[in-house]
Design an enzyme around this catalytic site. Structure first.
Site, PDB file in Angstrom:
ATOM      1  N   LYS A 144       0.831  -1.208   0.000  1.00 10.21           N
ATOM      2  CA  LYS A 144       0.000   0.000   0.000  1.00 10.21           C
ATOM      3  C   LYS A 144       0.863   1.254   0.000  1.00 10.21           C
ATOM      4  O   LYS A 144       0.658   2.166  -0.799  1.00 10.21           O
ATOM      5  CB  LYS A 144      -0.914   0.019   1.237  1.00 10.21           C
ATOM      6  CG  LYS A 144      -1.914  -1.110   1.274  1.00 10.21           C
ATOM      7  CD  LYS A 144      -2.840  -1.004   2.478  1.00 10.21           C
ATOM      8  CE  LYS A 144      -2.150  -1.141   3.824  1.00 10.21           C
ATOM      9  NZ  LYS A 144      -1.524  -2.450   4.072  1.00 10.21           N
ATOM     10  N   THR A 145       1.827   1.295   0.914  1.00  9.88           N
ATOM     11  CA  THR A 145       2.685   2.478   0.988  1.00  9.88           C
ATOM     12  C   THR A 145       3.501   2.603  -0.295  1.00  9.88           C
ATOM     13  O   THR A 145       3.708   3.701  -0.817  1.00  9.88           O
ATOM     14  CB  THR A 145       3.595   2.376   2.227  1.00  9.88           C
ATOM     15  OG1 THR A 145       2.762   2.206   3.371  1.00  9.88           O
ATOM     16  CG2 THR A 145       4.420   3.631   2.411  1.00  9.88           C
ATOM     17  N   ASP A 170      -1.933   7.796   3.779  1.00 11.06           N
ATOM     18  CA  ASP A 170      -1.514   6.441   4.177  1.00 11.06           C
ATOM     19  C   ASP A 170      -2.122   6.138   5.555  1.00 11.06           C
ATOM     20  O   ASP A 170      -2.445   7.056   6.308  1.00 11.06           O
ATOM     21  CB  ASP A 170       0.022   6.381   4.248  1.00 11.06           C
ATOM     22  CG  ASP A 170       0.536   4.942   4.214  1.00 11.06           C
ATOM     23  OD1 ASP A 170      -0.290   4.012   4.120  1.00 11.06           O
ATOM     24  OD2 ASP A 170       1.770   4.745   4.273  1.00 11.06           O
ATOM     25  N   GLU A 171      -2.272   4.871   5.883  1.00 15.08           N
ATOM     26  CA  GLU A 171      -2.805   4.451   7.192  1.00 15.08           C
ATOM     27  C   GLU A 171      -4.156   5.120   7.475  1.00 15.08           C
ATOM     28  O   GLU A 171      -4.406   5.607   8.585  1.00 15.08           O
ATOM     29  CB  GLU A 171      -1.812   4.809   8.312  1.00 15.08           C
ATOM     30  CG  GLU A 171      -0.393   4.315   8.096  1.00 15.08           C
ATOM     31  CD  GLU A 171      -0.180   2.857   8.474  1.00 15.08           C
ATOM     32  OE1 GLU A 171      -1.151   2.199   8.879  1.00 15.08           O
ATOM     33  OE2 GLU A 171       0.962   2.374   8.334  1.00 15.08           O
ATOM     34  N   GLN A 217      -5.661  -3.150  10.866  1.00 10.88           N
ATOM     35  CA  GLN A 217      -4.560  -2.485  11.565  1.00 10.88           C
ATOM     36  C   GLN A 217      -5.012  -1.190  12.217  1.00 10.88           C
ATOM     37  O   GLN A 217      -4.203  -0.312  12.497  1.00 10.88           O
ATOM     38  CB  GLN A 217      -3.410  -2.212  10.602  1.00 10.88           C
ATOM     39  CG  GLN A 217      -2.746  -3.477  10.089  1.00 10.88           C
ATOM     40  CD  GLN A 217      -1.550  -3.171   9.214  1.00 10.88           C
ATOM     41  OE1 GLN A 217      -0.532  -2.676   9.676  1.00 10.88           O
ATOM     42  NE2 GLN A 217      -1.675  -3.449   7.935  1.00 10.88           N
ATOM     43  N   ARG A 247       4.967  -7.411  11.134  1.00 17.05           N
ATOM     44  CA  ARG A 247       6.177  -6.610  10.913  1.00 17.05           C
ATOM     45  C   ARG A 247       7.348  -7.492  10.486  1.00 17.05           C
ATOM     46  O   ARG A 247       8.341  -7.013   9.980  1.00 17.05           O
ATOM     47  CB  ARG A 247       6.605  -5.851  12.195  1.00 17.05           C
ATOM     48  CG  ARG A 247       5.653  -4.805  12.742  1.00 17.05           C
ATOM     49  CD  ARG A 247       5.180  -3.854  11.705  1.00 17.05           C
ATOM     50  NE  ARG A 247       3.880  -4.283  11.177  1.00 17.05           N
ATOM     51  CZ  ARG A 247       3.366  -3.835  10.042  1.00 17.05           C
ATOM     52  NH1 ARG A 247       4.019  -2.981   9.300  1.00 17.05           N
ATOM     53  NH2 ARG A 247       2.182  -4.270   9.616  1.00 17.05           N
TER      54      ARG A 247
END
Ligand code: ATP
Ligand code: MG
Length: 684
Positions: free
Chosen positions: A34-35, A220-221, A251, A615
């Site tokens: 995504k990023t 983002d996020e 998330q 992660r």
């Protein structure tokens, strides 16, 4: 001229990257790129002739924004990348206020308060309303006021708090608090987004200015945005609807701070004509890690189902290590870092130790020091709460901004100038009746001390020194804005000298070791300032805003050094590491004790576990301790319920002791191998 290769993307990533106009939603699981899509899309838009300065990309931390800028620069070159507006919501808001806060009747520049300052104002309010801080907890009042700001409403309108007895007090104090802030020409952290929204609502021209400037907006996020941020975004994009958001509802971990996952789940409904892209391939982790993550998160009831898979193979099984106590856990992790480093040829910077709350880092820091392993703790906030740090920062603030009343009041008697609380009150009153700023009152008193009762010659001489010093350094820092050859850190050092702060620390702190540390802390600010100036060429004012916004920025410098990273699960969001230790996997830590009784909070804890697991790229170890020292007593602990949700076929369970004997076995094998090798060499 651009180094943009879309072939490196999968078809869905490519579709999202090359989408230009209209709302775009990328809802996808962890590590699915995504990023990466955001950064590639920025480069793509530039390649298509869109002006870089009309692109706004918002990420969650300054660090993430800086990283994005670097990634974009990799494709477009640094010159174009520099023109893209990459920032956090809060720094964007601070920038808007720096330009336009006068539209709301504030003066420029304004001050940004920290939590200590906010608390002091709430305590003033409690005094004013004759409320007992033991009953009406200032911290909780602040959190209600903050929640209301994030919902762009008043405390009494918060539906979830309607029955909370504290809400009516918060409602009463809210008015006092807002007035006090305005009187101080200061804003709090939430105001950085709240006040721009007020400006946009009241001044259509100003709103249009920003809406025109930012033609393409990306976030983002997005799962961690709140109502207020949605309003803010909507003001920017409502004319052109060019909003691209990426996120993962699994998330969403900032519900406790007012984030609403509905923002991402309802995006399609809120922005008509949304194109939605799903990404299902994970490029970060091996499959066993993903299987574990998927199985854990599947226990949450309300979520959009996602299928994540990876082409990286099954990889190594996860490991769960049960340790006897916290010391063993910390030493085990340190020893394992050394072992992994050798076995897999990793760098220290490839490792992360993740935990639920900041204080958990302490034992691990000790163990890492014992093993001489370099490390960095990210986002530890305590640094800025230390007295000497606050004092010195207040001096710098007072130099940069004569209107910063909070800072000037803080330092007026540091080092002591004979101005106790009573005299301070009298000076405030003197300023108030004359309708002066506190600073102006000090100037007047330095000239004519007789105007306030109780100021003798000694005090007035010291006051003169102080105002001279503030004037002098105010001028010098201002001149430095035009002259990049002036070293800000040198000026800062001069401030230290002129105020005798170091002497003050050394003479008040009896314990020489602590005194040394406190002096080091002050020095740390200077080296941070030097680093900031070298890296971004910014001014003192901008440095101060930055550290007020994102305190973890202080660590930026050390982050670049090699070392194991220690951080909370919250700050690990968006990052990745080849080898991750998820420590303290115990009930009351994860899930956190405060979240165990409410199903919604429990789901958020599970999402935190999901963030932690995802992660890891290759190696993931989870640890717990059977007993832990708390308040000087050994306390029994229970393994986290989330451990039981990890499928047994994906995880090996060991005891730290077993692992130790494994390590010994391995050592013996190594020795055998080495002697065989030696024998061979000598034979030939
Ligand atoms: P998170 O949900 O944790 O924020 P994300 O969806 O933002 O994750 P990224 O950080 O963008 O994921 O990507 C994860 C990793 O996968 C990165 O190392 C990235 O460079 C890599 N990656 C993403 N897409 C591709 C691709 N098409 N080919 C190779 N590597 C990729
Ligand atoms: Mg990401």
């Amino acid at each position: 001229m651009l180094n943009l290769n879309l072939d490196q993307l999968n078809p869905e990533q490519r579709q999202a990257t090359t989408h230009i106009d209209g709302p775009l939603l990328i809802l996808a699981g962890a590590g699915s790129g995504k990023t990466r899509v955001i950064t590639t899309r920025i480069a793509y838009l530039i390649q298509r002739g869109i002006k870089p300065e009309s692109i706004l990309a918002v990420s969650f931390t300054n660090k993430a924004a800086t990283e994005m800028k670097e990634r974009v620069a990799g494709v477009t070159g640094p010159k174009l990348a520099k023109q893209v507006y990459l920032s956090t919501f809060h720094s964007l808001g601070a920038d808007i206020l720096r330009r336009d806060i006068d539209a709301l009747g504030y003066k420029k520049p304004f001050a940004i308060l920290d939590q200590g300052d906010q608390n002091a104002i709430i305590r003033d309010a409690l005094k004013e309303f004759r409320l007992d801080p033991k009953i009406v907890d200032p911290g909780r009042i602040l959190s209600i006021i903050s929640k209301a700001k994030m919902g762009f409403c008043e405390p009494k309108d918060l539906p979830e708090l309607r029955h909370d007895p504290l809400t009516q007090y918060a409602q009463k104090i809210d008015g006092f608090y807002k007035k006090a802030l305005k009187g101080l020409n200061a804003v709090d952290f939430d105001d950085l987004i709240c006040l721009p929204v007020h400006i946009f609502e009241q001044h259509e021209k100003i709103r249009q200015k920003y809406a025109k400037k930012f033609q393409y907006v990306m976030v983002d996020e997005y799962q961690d945005t709140n109502m207020l941020q949605l309003l803010f975004l909507n003001h920017l994009v409502k004319d052109h609807q060019n909003l691209c958001v990426v996120g993962d509802d699994d998330q969403s971990i900032y519900g406790f701070r007012g984030a609403v996952a509905e923002n991402i789940l309802e995006f399609e409904r809120q922005f008509e004509g949304t194109v939605m892209v799903k990404l299902e391939q994970n490029y970060r982790s091996t499959n066993l890690i993903l299987d574990a993550a998927n199985a854990v998160i599947a226990n949450n009831e309300v979520r959009k189902d996602k299928a994540l898979w990876s082409a990286a193979g099954d990889g190594e099984k996860l490991r769960y290590i049960e340790c006897d106590d916290d010391r063993e856990e910390a030493e085990y992790v340190a020893a394992e870092i050394e072992r992994y480093k050798l076995d897999y040829d990793l760098d220290y910077s490839d490792f992360a130790i993740l935990y639920r709350v900041n204080p958990q880092s302490r034992v691990f820091e000790e163990a890492l020091r014992t093993y001489s392993i370099p490390y960095t703790v990210l986002g530890g906030q305590e640094f800025f709460d230390r007295k000497e740090v606050k004092d010195f920062v207040a001096y710098l603030r007072a130099c940069a901004n004569p209107n910063d009343e909070v800072s000037i009041r803080r330092i007026v008697n540091v080092p002591p100038r004979g101005i106790g609380p009573t005299l301070l009150e009298r000076i405030s009153e003197f300023a108030h009746v004359n309708k002066w700023t506190f600073r102006r009152a000090l100037n007047e008193l330095a000239r004519d001390p007789s105007r306030v009762e109780g100021i003798g010659h000694k005090v007035s001489d010291k006051l003169s020194d102080l105002v001279d010093m503030l004037d002098d350094f105010g001028d010098r820092f201002e001149a430095a804005e035009q002259d990049p050859t002036v070293r800000l850190a040198e000026l800062g050092r001069d401030v230290l000298k002129r105020t005798h702060m170091i002497n003050h620390i050394l003479s008040t702190e009896k314990n020489p070791r602590i005194a040394r540390r406190r002096v080091d802390n002050v020095e740390e600010i200077l080296s941070s300032l030097a680093y900031y100036q070298d890296r971004s060429g910014g001014t003192l004012q901008k440095f101060l805003t930055r550290i007020a916004l994102d305190r973890s920025d202080m660590n930026d410098k050390s982050e670049e050094q090699k070392g194991v990273k220690l951080m909370t699960l919250h700050s690990s969001k968006g990052l990745e590491f080849p080898c991750v230790f998820l420590v303290g996997m115990e009930e009351e830590y994860l899930p956190h004790i405060r979240s165990m009784n409410n199903p919604q909070d429990l789901s958020e804890e599970r999402r935190l576990a999901y963030v932690g697991i995802t992660r890891a790229k290759r190696h993931l170890t989870l640890t717990s301790a059977a007993t832990r020292m708390r308040y000087g007593k050994a306390e029994d602990r229970e393994p986290s319920r989330f451990l039981a949700e990890i499928p047994p076929e994906t995880i090996d369970i060991q005891r730290a002791g077993d692992a130790q004997s494994l390590a010994d076995q391995r050592e013996a094998q190594n020795q055998k191998y080495l002697s065989a090798l030696k024998a061979q060499i000598f034979k030939s």
